[in-house]
Design an enzyme around this catalytic site. Structure first.
Site, mmCIF file in Angstrom:
data_model
loop_
_atom_site.group_PDB
_atom_site.id
_atom_site.type_symbol
_atom_site.label_atom_id
_atom_site.label_comp_id
_atom_site.label_asym_id
_atom_site.label_seq_id
_atom_site.Cartn_x
_atom_site.Cartn_y
_atom_site.Cartn_z
ATOM 1 N N SER A 283 45.403 -69.239 -42.043
ATOM 2 C CA SER A 283 44.090 -69.460 -41.432
ATOM 3 C C SER A 283 43.406 -70.710 -41.988
ATOM 4 O O SER A 283 43.378 -70.945 -43.198
ATOM 5 C CB SER A 283 43.174 -68.254 -41.658
ATOM 6 O OG SER A 283 41.878 -68.516 -41.152
ATOM 7 N N LYS B 96 40.895 -57.562 -34.057
ATOM 8 C CA LYS B 96 39.812 -57.774 -33.092
ATOM 9 C C LYS B 96 39.459 -56.499 -32.327
ATOM 10 O O LYS B 96 38.308 -56.308 -31.934
ATOM 11 C CB LYS B 96 40.183 -58.897 -32.129
ATOM 12 C CG LYS B 96 40.330 -60.246 -32.834
ATOM 13 C CD LYS B 96 40.728 -61.356 -31.884
ATOM 14 C CE LYS B 96 40.936 -62.663 -32.634
ATOM 15 N NZ LYS B 96 41.296 -63.779 -31.727
ATOM 16 N N GLY C 84 45.908 -75.417 -30.080
ATOM 17 C CA GLY C 84 44.729 -74.572 -30.186
ATOM 18 C C GLY C 84 43.744 -74.988 -31.255
ATOM 19 O O GLY C 84 42.746 -74.293 -31.470
ATOM 20 N N GLY D 21 51.277 -65.274 -20.524
ATOM 21 C CA GLY D 21 51.148 -64.179 -21.471
ATOM 22 C C GLY D 21 50.069 -63.214 -21.037
ATOM 23 O O GLY D 21 49.105 -63.604 -20.353
ATOM 24 N N GLY E 276 48.794 -60.652 -23.352
ATOM 25 C CA GLY E 276 48.347 -59.907 -24.522
ATOM 26 C C GLY E 276 46.848 -59.991 -24.726
ATOM 27 O O GLY E 276 46.086 -60.355 -23.817
ATOM 28 N N TYR F 112 48.267 -73.146 -32.963
ATOM 29 C CA TYR F 112 47.969 -74.362 -33.721
ATOM 30 C C TYR F 112 48.799 -74.476 -34.984
ATOM 31 O O TYR F 112 48.701 -75.467 -35.701
ATOM 32 C CB TYR F 112 46.477 -74.444 -34.065
ATOM 33 C CG TYR F 112 45.947 -73.363 -34.992
ATOM 34 C CD1 TYR F 112 46.025 -73.498 -36.373
ATOM 35 C CD2 TYR F 112 45.357 -72.219 -34.483
ATOM 36 C CE1 TYR F 112 45.526 -72.525 -37.219
ATOM 37 C CE2 TYR F 112 44.846 -71.239 -35.318
ATOM 38 C CZ TYR F 112 44.936 -71.401 -36.682
ATOM 39 O OH TYR F 112 44.446 -70.421 -37.515
ATOM 40 N N SER G 33 40.203 -71.181 -41.281
ATOM 41 C CA SER G 33 38.779 -70.854 -41.256
ATOM 42 C C SER G 33 38.067 -71.182 -42.566
ATOM 43 O O SER G 33 36.927 -71.671 -42.544
ATOM 44 C CB SER G 33 38.584 -69.377 -40.904
ATOM 45 O OG SER G 33 38.947 -69.138 -39.555
ATOM 46 N N ASP H 106 35.811 -66.677 -29.223
ATOM 47 C CA ASP H 106 37.002 -67.312 -28.658
ATOM 48 C C ASP H 106 36.742 -67.786 -27.234
ATOM 49 O O ASP H 106 37.209 -68.850 -26.828
ATOM 50 C CB ASP H 106 38.182 -66.339 -28.663
ATOM 51 C CG ASP H 106 38.737 -66.076 -30.044
ATOM 52 O OD1 ASP H 106 38.579 -66.960 -30.923
ATOM 53 O OD2 ASP H 106 39.331 -65.005 -30.261
ATOM 54 N N THR I 154 40.743 -62.157 -37.328
ATOM 55 C CA THR I 154 41.876 -62.624 -36.562
ATOM 56 C C THR I 154 42.789 -61.432 -36.311
ATOM 57 O O THR I 154 42.463 -60.289 -36.651
ATOM 58 C CB THR I 154 42.581 -63.781 -37.292
ATOM 59 O OG1 THR I 154 43.610 -64.312 -36.445
ATOM 60 C CG2 THR I 154 43.176 -63.341 -38.617
#
Length: 288
Positions: A25, A75, A244, A134, A136, A223, A27, A111, A71
């Protein structure tokens, strides 16, 4: 949703990103840069938290805590834990931001806004028809972002088209026509593609080339594994493809707004400077 009623004064200084895995991550770099730019002496860390232990770990957080970034795979459980939720969270069933304040936790899905803000920044305007690759959890945020941008027809290309039933139901709720198809049989040209598959997803080159030939520009939310098979196919087709990281940046700006202002719609003090600091931190983390 605007600032939740009865939010009260925010005093906590501790924040973190939780998930499993979590070592990748970025973040902490993004948020750390933001709070330094704002002159805030806040702590933002990371912690590996399993889905099964999320509720008990959340219950352990005390007064110093201000909020969490979530993440995968947290979620959904964060959505269940939130006492209030913004519109994006309500429609997607996913929360990636928890504000730990009076009457909370308060849940947000930044997001959706992150996708919209990034694509708008790249000059994507008024796409009429789009494709999501996708089906998901991330695909729900992609669909809500496309709805926000005014898209009314979305093709969902998945290995199992029946896996897109929840996206069809969401589309009915927001007024978007969702058509599932097999990933190797795209049904027609679109103005934009959003890929929501994991970075290591195994896609045949021929399938990727068919998607690229009719896909318009590509936003691949990955990403950490770049270029992906899809991005390489878009390059062969001479079409634009973005990873991303831009979406990550923009959703993080919205998270910082939540943690500082209590509302993702409230602009930060000196937000241009904050944005620049976060972009520099992201670039440094990519090149490291």
């Amino acid at each position: 949703m605007s600032r939740p009623p009865g939010l009260g004064v925010l005093t906590g200084r501790r924040l973190a990103v939780w998930g499993d895995p979590i070592a990748h991550s970025r973040s902490p770099q993004l948020h750390g840069a933001a709070y330094r730019a704002l002159g805030l002496d806040w702590e933002y860390g990371r912690e590996r938290v399993h889905e099964a232990s999320f509720a008990s770990r959340l219950a352990q957080l005390g007064e110093p805590w201000r909020g969490l970034s979530l993440t995968m795979p947290l979620k959904g459980v964060a959505f269940e834990a939130a006492r209030t939720r913004d519109r994006a969270a309500e429609f997607t069933g996913a929360v990636n931001t928890l504000l730990l304040a009076e009457g909370g936790p308060h849940g947000y899905n930044t997001d959706v806004g992150g996708i919209v803000r990034f694509l708008t920044e790249q000059g994507v305007r008024d796409p009429a028809r789009a494709r999501i690759v996708g089906a998901g959890a991330t695909a729900t945020s992609a669909l809500m972002a496309l709805d926000t941008m005014g898209v009314r027809e979305v093709e969902v290309a998945a290995r199992r088209p029946e896996a897109a039933e929840h996206l069809m139901a969401l589309g009915e709720r927001v007024g978007v026509r969702v058509t599932p198809t097999r990933i190797d049989v795209p049904t027609g040209a679109v103005d934009l593609t959003i890929a929501t598959l994991p970075g290591g997803a195994d896609i045949a080159d021929a399938t990727a080339d068919r998607l690229a030939a009719s896909g318009g520009p590509l936003l691949d939310v990955v990403y950490g594994h770049w270029p992906t098979v899809l991005a390489t196919a878009w390059e062969r087709a001479g079409a634009r493809a973005w990873d991303g990281s831009g979406m990550l940046l923009h959703q993080a700006v919205l998270q910082v707004r939540v943690f500082v202002m209590g509302d993702p719609g409230s602009v930060l003090p000196h937000e241009d400077d904050v944005d620049a600091a976060m972009r520099a931190a992201l670039a440094a983390s990519v090149s490291a």
